[in-house]
Scaffold this active site. Structure first.
Site, PDB file in Angstrom:
ATOM      1  N   ASN A  49       0.727  -1.007   0.037  1.00  0.00           N
ATOM      2  CA  ASN A  49      -0.032   0.119  -0.143  1.00  0.00           C
ATOM      3  C   ASN A  49       0.902   1.125  -0.029  1.00  0.00           C
ATOM      4  OD1 ASN A  49       0.455  -0.780   2.767  1.00  0.00           O
ATOM      5  ND2 ASN A  49      -1.058   0.530   3.666  1.00  0.00           N
ATOM      6  N   ILE A  50       0.354   2.295  -0.742  1.00  0.00           N
ATOM      7  CA  ILE A  50       1.160   3.503  -0.852  1.00  0.00           C
ATOM      8  C   ILE A  50       0.205   4.732  -0.631  1.00  0.00           C
ATOM      9  CG2 ILE A  50       2.413   5.003  -2.416  1.00  0.00           C
ATOM     10  CD1 ILE A  50       2.929   2.355  -3.943  1.00  0.00           C
ATOM     11  N   GLU A  51       0.446   5.279   0.397  1.00  0.00           N
ATOM     12  CA  GLU A  51      -0.479   6.396   0.832  1.00  0.00           C
ATOM     13  C   GLU A  51      -0.035   7.752   0.219  1.00  0.00           C
ATOM     14  OE1 GLU A  51      -1.902   4.693   5.356  1.00  0.00           O
ATOM     15  OE2 GLU A  51      -0.552   6.325   5.203  1.00  0.00           O
ATOM     16  N   CYS A  60      -3.813   0.818  -2.634  1.00  0.00           N
ATOM     17  CA  CYS A  60      -3.960  -0.659  -1.884  1.00  0.00           C
ATOM     18  C   CYS A  60      -2.955  -1.546  -2.298  1.00  0.00           C
ATOM     19  CB  CYS A  60      -5.100  -1.194  -1.648  1.00  0.00           C
ATOM     20  SG  CYS A  60      -6.728  -0.286  -0.734  1.00  0.00           S
ATOM     21  N   GLU A  62      -3.230  -4.586  -2.762  1.00  0.00           N
ATOM     22  CA  GLU A  62      -3.809  -5.420  -3.675  1.00  0.00           C
ATOM     23  C   GLU A  62      -4.025  -5.144  -5.223  1.00  0.00           C
ATOM     24  OE1 GLU A  62      -4.912  -4.645  -0.881  1.00  0.00           O
ATOM     25  OE2 GLU A  62      -6.133  -6.094   0.118  1.00  0.00           O
ATOM     26  N   CYS A  93     -10.380  -4.301   0.207  1.00  0.00           N
ATOM     27  CA  CYS A  93     -11.448  -3.516   0.452  1.00  0.00           C
ATOM     28  C   CYS A  93     -12.440  -3.447  -0.906  1.00  0.00           C
ATOM     29  CB  CYS A  93     -10.960  -1.850   0.526  1.00  0.00           C
ATOM     30  SG  CYS A  93     -10.159  -1.181  -1.083  1.00  0.00           S
ATOM     31  N   CYS A  96     -10.697  -2.912  -4.263  1.00  0.00           N
ATOM     32  CA  CYS A  96      -9.816  -3.828  -4.665  1.00  0.00           C
ATOM     33  C   CYS A  96     -10.601  -5.157  -5.056  1.00  0.00           C
ATOM     34  CB  CYS A  96      -8.832  -4.251  -3.453  1.00  0.00           C
ATOM     35  SG  CYS A  96      -7.543  -2.933  -3.152  1.00  0.00           S
TER      36      CYS A  96
END
Length: 137
Positions: A49-51, A60, A62, A93, A96
């Site tokens: 995941n990369i915010e 996310c 996935e 989520c 995803c």
């Protein structure tokens, strides 16, 4: 359905997902997630995941893994493993799940692992009655 670590393919996916999780960029939530997938052609892809400070731009793990596979020409995902630091399993989520349904069969495996070990679901169990290409006709 419970699975064991004796399935070497699943074990490798889980290990790769844990490795990918270490690369997560999560300065806002601190919630590390990793994913690794296997395609029907034997391709292996991972993601974390990369915010982003603009939360809508966050990706996310996935989807990062799925997008990496698609960018390399893969179109059929056999299974995906998802791991996090949570004490409970971390299911994908809704976004995803929808993205995964574009490239996975309804009976494709989604492996989730937590401190109690891995659990596997079929995509259709996590996204029943999904919207897809069949609905676009």
């Amino acid at each position: 359905m419970d699975i064991s670590y004796e399935n070497i393919e699943n074990k490798k996916l889980i290990e790769a997902a844990h490795e990918a999780k270490e690369n997560a960029y999560v300065p806002y939530s601190g919630f590390h997630v990793g994913a690794a997938l296997l395609t029907d052609n034997g391709g292996f892809f991972d993601g974390c995941n990369i915010e982003n400070s603009s939360y809508g731009a966050t990706v996310c793990a996935e989807r990062a893994a799925v997008f990496a596979a698609v960018a390399r020409g893969e179109r059929h995902i056999r299974k995906i493993a998802v791991v996090s630091d949570s004490k409970r399993e971390t299911p994908p989520c809704g976004i995803c799940r929808q993205v995964m349904s574009e490239f996975m069969a309804p009976d494709a495996e989604i492996i989730l692992e937590n401190e109690n070990g891995p659990v596997v679901y079929k995509l259709s169990e996590l996204l029943p009655n999904s919207f897809g290409a069949k609905d676009m006709k």
